[in-house]
Design an enzyme around this catalytic site. Structure first.
Site, short mmCIF file in Angstrom:
data_model
loop_
_atom_site.label_atom_id
_atom_site.label_comp_id
_atom_site.label_asym_id
_atom_site.label_seq_id
_atom_site.Cartn_x
_atom_site.Cartn_y
_atom_site.Cartn_z
N ASP A 242 59.00 11.51 26.64
CA ASP A 242 59.60 12.85 26.70
C ASP A 242 58.84 13.79 25.78
OD1 ASP A 242 61.54 14.89 27.23
OD2 ASP A 242 62.47 14.41 25.30
N LYS B 243 55.82 2.06 18.72
CA LYS B 243 55.98 2.17 17.27
C LYS B 243 56.20 0.74 16.76
CE LYS B 243 56.29 4.63 13.52
NZ LYS B 243 55.18 5.40 12.93
N ASP C 39 52.97 8.18 16.60
CA ASP C 39 52.62 9.31 15.72
C ASP C 39 51.12 9.61 15.83
OD1 ASP C 39 52.19 6.82 14.53
OD2 ASP C 39 52.76 7.48 12.52
N TYR D 199 67.77 6.54 25.56
CA TYR D 199 68.46 7.51 26.42
C TYR D 199 69.73 6.93 27.03
CZ TYR D 199 65.26 11.48 26.83
OH TYR D 199 64.53 12.60 26.60
N ASP E 235 55.66 16.79 26.80
CA ASP E 235 55.74 18.23 26.49
C ASP E 235 54.50 18.66 25.71
OD1 ASP E 235 58.25 18.64 27.66
OD2 ASP E 235 58.91 19.92 25.99
C1 IPM Z 1 62.67 16.07 30.64
C2 IPM Z 1 63.81 16.78 29.97
C3 IPM Z 1 65.05 15.90 30.06
C4 IPM Z 1 64.76 14.62 29.32
C5 IPM Z 1 66.34 16.56 29.52
C6 IPM Z 1 66.62 17.89 30.21
C7 IPM Z 1 67.52 15.64 29.63
O1 IPM Z 1 63.48 17.09 28.65
O2 IPM Z 1 62.78 15.80 31.85
O3 IPM Z 1 61.69 15.81 29.97
O4 IPM Z 1 64.91 14.54 28.10
O5 IPM Z 1 64.34 13.66 29.97
MG MG Z 2 61.48 16.67 28.14
#
Ligand code: IPM
Ligand code: MG
Length: 361
Positions: free
Chosen positions: A248, A192, A224, A141, A252
């Protein structure tokens, strides 16, 4: 307790609406005697519109002065054409880095009341309680160099750099082991290592720090496989610790175990437990301004703020209990409603939580 100063960043899209409900919760707590005060600041698209930058100096100053920050969400299609440095996401990455918020706690909890809202089978998720701990200020990042260049074949290529230093890995590993001690004493480090040099070092350092915590079980998993195991047998995990980009993606994925991404709060902490608290979902521009968004993740973020930054687990427990109560009472925003269930709006959901909270006082 000295008065705690909270900076509220409403952000973009549904941000102002969901934050409005979180503020109602703050008002109830303050009326009940909690020593808190708050002011509002700008981040993301809203900050760009008002001050020409997604993390303007006025917000930097206020953020540094605050004891904790509450953020709703940033971003929206309106800003897609801006240069990358001015996009709302840069505001978010900027404040994380500026305040050194390296430890990102993303719990994935299955609310019993919402078991039918998950796309997974009930028995797979019932009772699920995992904590994804994502390193938040390093990795690909922020790695330099990055950019575009012409390669040896004369082709344009884009490139980014993944790296982690030993101290960066040490500090996030410690946070993971400490967190596990307060839970079920198991850490799974995700990397990884079969491919990446960064991951080889990551694993070595995590193992070394793990020796300071003999009471915590440490395992390792390739990312993975972790992505697969999260869907196959999510309850095998207690604390997952991982780098910025893997975290990240996995967080999700894990949010879906909870039934809706609209339910999950998160905390991003520095070394002194100063933190920024935000729902893990985005700014949902498609439903902005329609009183449709689910404010619960933002309200639960208020609870996390009291738990982690203000040392007030009791207040957090009350907020969690109020949210559980409204779910038990059948209140549902669109994202967590089953066919046939009555759907209420953002404000009505906030009011229901406030009423439950007052009853619990
Ligand atoms: C998160 C989001 C952010 C990230 C984006 C919006 C930059 O996806 O907080 O998970 O990738 O960290
Ligand atoms: Mg995110």
């Amino acid at each position: 307790m000295t008065t705690k100063k909270i900076l509220i960043l409403t952000g973009d899209g549904i941000g102002p609406e969901i934050m409005g409900e979180a503020v109602k919760v703050l008002e109830v707590l303050k009326a009940g005697g909690e020593a808190i005060e708050w002011r509002f600041g700008l981040l993301g698209g809203a900050a760009y519109d008002a001050e020409g930058h997604p993390y303007p100096p006025s917000t930097q100053k206020a953020a540094r002065e605050a004891d904790a920050i509450l953020l709703a969400a940033v971003g929206g299609p309106k800003y897609d054409e801006l240069p990358r440095e001015l996009r709302p996401e840069r505001g978010l990455l900027g404040i994380r880095k500026d305040l050194n918020l390296f430890a990102n706690f993303r719990p994935a909890l299955a609310f019993e009341e919402l078991a039918d809202a998950s796309s997974l089978k009930k028995e797979v998720i019932a009772g699920l309680d995992i904590l994804i701990l994502r390193e938040l200020t390093g990795d690909i990042y922020f790695g330099q160099p990055r950019g575009r260049r012409t390669n040896a074949d004369g082709q344009l290529e884009g490139y980014d750099t993944m790296h982690y230093s030993v101290p960066e890995i040490e500090r996030i590993a410690r946070v993971a082991f400490e967190a596990a001690r307060k839970r079920h004493k198991r850490v799974c480090s995700v990397d990884k290592e079969n491919v990446l040099e960064t991951s080889r070092l990551w694993r070595e350092v995590v193992i070394r720090i793990g020796q300071e915590y003999p009471d915590v079980e440490l395992t390792h998993m390739y990312v993975d496989n972790a992505a697969m195991q999260l869907l196959k047998r999510p309850k095998q995990f207690d604390v997952i610790v991982t780098g910025n980009i893997f975290g990240d993606i996995l967080s999700d994925e894990a949010s879906m175990l909870a039934g809706s991404i609209g339910m999950l709060p998160s905390a991003s902490l520095d070394a002194n437990n100063k933190g920024m608290y935000e729902p893990i979902h985005g700014s949902a521009p498609d439903i902005a301004g329609q009183n449709k968004a689910n404010p619960l993740a933002t309200i639960l973020s208020v609870g996390m703020m009291f738990r982690y930054s203000f040392g007030r687990g009791d207040v957090a427990d009350r907020i969690d209990a109020a949210v559980k109560q409204v779910l038990r009472d059948g209140y549902r925003t669109g994202d967590i409603a089953q066919p046939g269930e009555k759907v209420i709006g953002t404000r009505e959901m906030g009011d229901a939580v406030v009423a439950a909270l007052k009853r619990l006082a």
